[in-house]
Scaffold this motif. Sequence first.
Motif, mmCIF file in Angstrom:
data_model
loop_
_atom_site.group_PDB
_atom_site.id
_atom_site.type_symbol
_atom_site.label_atom_id
_atom_site.label_comp_id
_atom_site.label_asym_id
_atom_site.label_seq_id
_atom_site.Cartn_x
_atom_site.Cartn_y
_atom_site.Cartn_z
ATOM 1 N N LEU A 83 0.822 -1.211 0.000
ATOM 2 C CA LEU A 83 0.000 0.000 0.000
ATOM 3 C C LEU A 83 0.857 1.263 0.000
ATOM 4 O O LEU A 83 0.524 2.240 -0.690
ATOM 5 C CB LEU A 83 -0.934 0.005 1.211
ATOM 6 N N LEU A 84 1.940 1.243 0.763
ATOM 7 C CA LEU A 84 2.840 2.402 0.743
ATOM 8 C C LEU A 84 3.490 2.575 -0.631
ATOM 9 O O LEU A 84 3.660 3.707 -1.105
ATOM 10 C CB LEU A 84 3.919 2.254 1.812
ATOM 11 N N GLY A 85 3.847 1.462 -1.269
ATOM 12 C CA GLY A 85 4.399 1.540 -2.620
ATOM 13 C C GLY A 85 3.392 2.098 -3.607
ATOM 14 O O GLY A 85 3.741 2.878 -4.496
ATOM 15 N N ALA A 86 2.130 1.709 -3.452
ATOM 16 C CA ALA A 86 1.087 2.252 -4.322
ATOM 17 C C ALA A 86 0.872 3.730 -4.050
ATOM 18 O O ALA A 86 0.624 4.519 -4.971
ATOM 19 C CB ALA A 86 -0.209 1.479 -4.120
ATOM 20 N N PHE A 87 0.978 4.131 -2.786
ATOM 21 C CA PHE A 87 0.824 5.534 -2.417
ATOM 22 C C PHE A 87 1.909 6.393 -3.066
ATOM 23 O O PHE A 87 1.644 7.488 -3.551
ATOM 24 C CB PHE A 87 0.865 5.666 -0.892
ATOM 25 N N PHE A 88 3.130 5.869 -3.097
ATOM 26 C CA PHE A 88 4.238 6.606 -3.694
ATOM 27 C C PHE A 88 4.416 6.305 -5.170
ATOM 28 O O PHE A 88 5.408 6.713 -5.762
ATOM 29 C CB PHE A 88 5.544 6.303 -2.934
ATOM 30 N N ARG A 89 3.497 5.569 -5.751
ATOM 31 C CA ARG A 89 3.466 5.222 -7.173
ATOM 32 C C ARG A 89 4.761 4.538 -7.605
ATOM 33 O O ARG A 89 5.342 4.859 -8.643
ATOM 34 C CB ARG A 89 3.193 6.463 -8.011
ATOM 35 N N ALA A 90 5.187 3.562 -6.816
ATOM 36 C CA ALA A 90 6.362 2.754 -7.126
ATOM 37 C C ALA A 90 5.858 1.400 -7.634
ATOM 38 O O ALA A 90 5.599 0.486 -6.863
ATOM 39 C CB ALA A 90 7.236 2.582 -5.888
ATOM 40 N N VAL A 94 5.360 -2.390 -5.688
ATOM 41 C CA VAL A 94 4.028 -2.957 -5.449
ATOM 42 C C VAL A 94 3.949 -4.372 -6.016
ATOM 43 O O VAL A 94 3.453 -5.288 -5.351
ATOM 44 C CB VAL A 94 2.933 -2.054 -6.060
ATOM 45 N N ILE A 95 4.457 -4.575 -7.225
ATOM 46 C CA ILE A 95 4.413 -5.901 -7.844
ATOM 47 C C ILE A 95 5.206 -6.906 -7.018
ATOM 48 O O ILE A 95 4.746 -8.023 -6.761
ATOM 49 C CB ILE A 95 4.936 -5.826 -9.294
ATOM 50 N N HIS A 97 5.951 -6.771 -3.825
ATOM 51 C CA HIS A 97 5.289 -7.035 -2.545
ATOM 52 C C HIS A 97 4.039 -7.882 -2.727
ATOM 53 O O HIS A 97 3.714 -8.698 -1.855
ATOM 54 C CB HIS A 97 4.978 -5.731 -1.827
ATOM 55 N N LEU A 98 3.339 -7.723 -3.809
ATOM 56 C CA LEU A 98 2.177 -8.585 -4.050
ATOM 57 C C LEU A 98 2.619 -10.022 -4.322
ATOM 58 O O LEU A 98 1.941 -10.970 -3.907
ATOM 59 C CB LEU A 98 1.328 -8.038 -5.189
ATOM 60 N N LEU A 99 3.751 -10.202 -4.994
ATOM 61 C CA LEU A 99 4.278 -11.557 -5.186
ATOM 62 C C LEU A 99 4.681 -12.185 -3.848
ATOM 63 O O LEU A 99 4.395 -13.362 -3.598
ATOM 64 C CB LEU A 99 5.466 -11.532 -6.142
ATOM 65 N N VAL A 100 5.327 -11.414 -2.996
ATOM 66 C CA VAL A 100 5.704 -11.925 -1.677
ATOM 67 C C VAL A 100 4.449 -12.193 -0.839
ATOM 68 O O VAL A 100 4.395 -13.165 -0.083
ATOM 69 C CB VAL A 100 6.662 -10.951 -0.958
ATOM 70 N N ALA A 101 3.426 -11.357 -0.998
ATOM 71 C CA ALA A 101 2.169 -11.592 -0.273
ATOM 72 C C ALA A 101 1.528 -12.900 -0.730
ATOM 73 O O ALA A 101 0.982 -13.646 0.095
ATOM 74 C CB ALA A 101 1.213 -10.423 -0.475
ATOM 75 N N LEU A 102 1.570 -13.194 -2.018
ATOM 76 C CA LEU A 102 1.047 -14.473 -2.508
ATOM 77 C C LEU A 102 1.852 -15.635 -1.945
ATOM 78 O O LEU A 102 1.284 -16.657 -1.529
ATOM 79 C CB LEU A 102 1.067 -14.506 -4.037
ATOM 80 N N LEU A 103 3.159 -15.511 -1.921
ATOM 81 C CA LEU A 103 4.026 -16.553 -1.374
ATOM 82 C C LEU A 103 3.757 -16.750 0.120
ATOM 83 O O LEU A 103 3.649 -17.886 0.609
ATOM 84 C CB LEU A 103 5.488 -16.189 -1.614
ATOM 85 N N THR A 104 3.623 -15.662 0.846
ATOM 86 C CA THR A 104 3.354 -15.740 2.281
ATOM 87 C C THR A 104 1.964 -16.307 2.548
ATOM 88 O O THR A 104 1.782 -17.113 3.458
ATOM 89 C CB THR A 104 3.495 -14.351 2.924
ATOM 90 N N GLY A 105 0.986 -15.898 1.758
ATOM 91 C CA GLY A 105 -0.361 -16.435 1.913
ATOM 92 C C GLY A 105 -0.407 -17.929 1.633
ATOM 93 O O GLY A 105 -1.077 -18.684 2.342
ATOM 94 N N GLY A 106 0.324 -18.376 0.612
ATOM 95 C CA GLY A 106 0.404 -19.807 0.332
ATOM 96 C C GLY A 106 1.087 -20.565 1.458
ATOM 97 O O GLY A 106 0.649 -21.661 1.832
#
Length: 132
Positions: A83-90, A94-95, A97-106
């Motif tokens: 979310l912070l990356g999206a806020f700063f338009r990075a 964001v991509i 962190h979303l990949l790591v979130a998928l890995l962590t969720g799995g």
Amino acid sequence: MTDAPPTPQPWRPWSRRTSPGADLALAIPLFLLETGWLGLDRVYGYGLEVRAAQGEQTGIDAAALAHIGRLRVLLIAVLVMALLGAFFRARRTVIVHLLVALLTGGSLMAAQHERDESRPPPPVCVRRSADC
């Protein structure tokens, strides 16, 4: 007469895109840190606690619950960073962190499934009595 697009304000981080160099300089180390933490926690945090339990089921259950709790904390931290990356338009941050979130969720789902499968099923009452 055409109107010129508004100029980005320097004090508003969402008004301009983060430079690709800064974006990659933040995304790559954070990706390595988060995936490394995930792997090391699985091996040293959970694995050594299970080994130290020496087959005692209460110790193994406590290690599994602690591991699941740490995975939840990591998942929340990764989503906040996205979310912070999206806020700063990075975009790359964001991509990543979303990949790591998928890995962590799995990993979280696998740990919960492993814990559910390791527990013995509840006893089945065959007759209706007070001790069932």
